[in-house]
Design a protein around this motif. Structure first.
Motif, mmCIF file in Angstrom:
data_model
loop_
_atom_site.group_PDB
_atom_site.id
_atom_site.type_symbol
_atom_site.label_atom_id
_atom_site.label_comp_id
_atom_site.label_asym_id
_atom_site.label_seq_id
_atom_site.Cartn_x
_atom_site.Cartn_y
_atom_site.Cartn_z
ATOM 1 N N LYS A 31 0.836 -1.198 0.000
ATOM 2 C CA LYS A 31 0.000 0.000 0.000
ATOM 3 C C LYS A 31 0.877 1.256 0.000
ATOM 4 C CE LYS A 31 -3.824 0.283 2.481
ATOM 5 N NZ LYS A 31 -4.707 0.467 3.660
ATOM 6 N N TYR A 32 0.549 2.181 -0.903
ATOM 7 C CA TYR A 32 1.296 3.421 -1.058
ATOM 8 C C TYR A 32 0.358 4.598 -1.199
ATOM 9 C CZ TYR A 32 5.731 1.045 -1.991
ATOM 10 O OH TYR A 32 6.874 0.302 -1.884
ATOM 11 N N CYS A 34 -2.245 15.978 -7.045
ATOM 12 C CA CYS A 34 -3.199 14.913 -6.749
ATOM 13 C C CYS A 34 -2.552 13.869 -5.845
ATOM 14 C CB CYS A 34 -3.644 14.237 -8.044
ATOM 15 S SG CYS A 34 -4.315 15.390 -9.254
ATOM 16 N N LYS A 35 -3.365 13.129 -5.137
ATOM 17 C CA LYS A 35 -2.885 12.025 -4.301
ATOM 18 C C LYS A 35 -3.744 10.800 -4.592
ATOM 19 C CE LYS A 35 -1.136 14.949 -0.611
ATOM 20 N NZ LYS A 35 0.278 14.709 -0.711
ATOM 21 N N THR A 36 -3.076 9.690 -4.813
ATOM 22 C CA THR A 36 -3.760 8.419 -5.025
ATOM 23 C C THR A 36 -3.310 7.465 -3.934
ATOM 24 O OG1 THR A 36 -3.890 8.765 -7.410
ATOM 25 C CG2 THR A 36 -4.084 6.497 -6.628
ATOM 26 N N LEU A 37 -4.276 6.867 -3.246
ATOM 27 C CA LEU A 37 -4.017 5.907 -2.181
ATOM 28 C C LEU A 37 -4.442 4.531 -2.678
ATOM 29 C CD1 LEU A 37 -3.391 5.216 0.810
ATOM 30 C CD2 LEU A 37 -5.787 5.753 1.291
ATOM 31 N N TYR A 66 5.688 4.155 -16.033
ATOM 32 C CA TYR A 66 4.431 4.518 -15.377
ATOM 33 C C TYR A 66 4.219 3.608 -14.179
ATOM 34 C CZ TYR A 66 2.894 0.402 -17.907
ATOM 35 O OH TYR A 66 2.805 -0.878 -18.398
ATOM 36 N N ILE A 67 3.373 4.065 -13.275
ATOM 37 C CA ILE A 67 2.996 3.246 -12.135
ATOM 38 C C ILE A 67 1.496 2.968 -12.241
ATOM 39 C CG2 ILE A 67 2.499 5.155 -10.538
ATOM 40 C CD1 ILE A 67 3.988 3.441 -8.401
ATOM 41 N N THR A 68 1.106 1.755 -11.926
ATOM 42 C CA THR A 68 -0.309 1.376 -11.945
ATOM 43 C C THR A 68 -0.723 1.022 -10.525
ATOM 44 O OG1 THR A 68 -0.058 0.513 -14.186
ATOM 45 C CG2 THR A 68 -2.014 -0.165 -12.965
ATOM 46 N N VAL A 84 5.477 13.027 -7.970
ATOM 47 C CA VAL A 84 6.230 13.896 -7.065
ATOM 48 C C VAL A 84 6.848 13.062 -5.954
ATOM 49 C CG1 VAL A 84 6.051 15.817 -5.440
ATOM 50 C CG2 VAL A 84 4.756 15.875 -7.585
ATOM 51 N N SER A 85 6.063 12.137 -5.390
ATOM 52 C CA SER A 85 6.570 11.248 -4.343
ATOM 53 C C SER A 85 5.745 9.977 -4.299
ATOM 54 C CB SER A 85 6.549 11.933 -2.976
ATOM 55 O OG SER A 85 5.231 12.200 -2.571
#
Length: 94
Positions: free
Chosen positions: A12-13, A41-44, A58-60, A86-87
């Motif tokens: 989990k990130y 934006c932030k994706t959890l 890319y990250i999925t 960004v992080s």
């Protein structure tokens, strides 16, 4: 019918990333242009391609999954180009 048990090897990130932003008005003055910035934006969720995302470009990430009918399916999927990230911070072991 017996259900297949799947290993859950995803971490989990929270991914902070930049997205395109545009002006809302049809006409804008110079201050509007000067002040316009990308949206942050932030994706959890869980990273699907953690081992290969740097090479992939890319990250999925996904937030929901199902293990019905002897198959695993994913939902709430987001694919983010590495240049926008960004992080990336791990939140827990799973």
């Amino acid at each position: 019918m017996q259900n297949i048990k799947f290993e859950f090897n995803f971490k989990k990130y929270i991914c902070t990333w930049q997205d395109i932003n545009s002006a809302d008005n049809p006409w804008n003055d110079q201050d509007d242009i000067t002040e316009l910035r990308p949206a942050i934006c932030k994706t959890l969720g869980y990273v699907y391609n953690l081992e290969t995302y740097k090479a992939d470009g890319y990250i999925t990430m996904f937030a929901t999954w199902s293990e019905d009918h002897n198959a695993r399916e994913f939902g709430d999927i987001c694919c983010i180009p590495n240049g926008c990230i960004v992080s990336l911070t791990q939140l827990s072991d799973n």
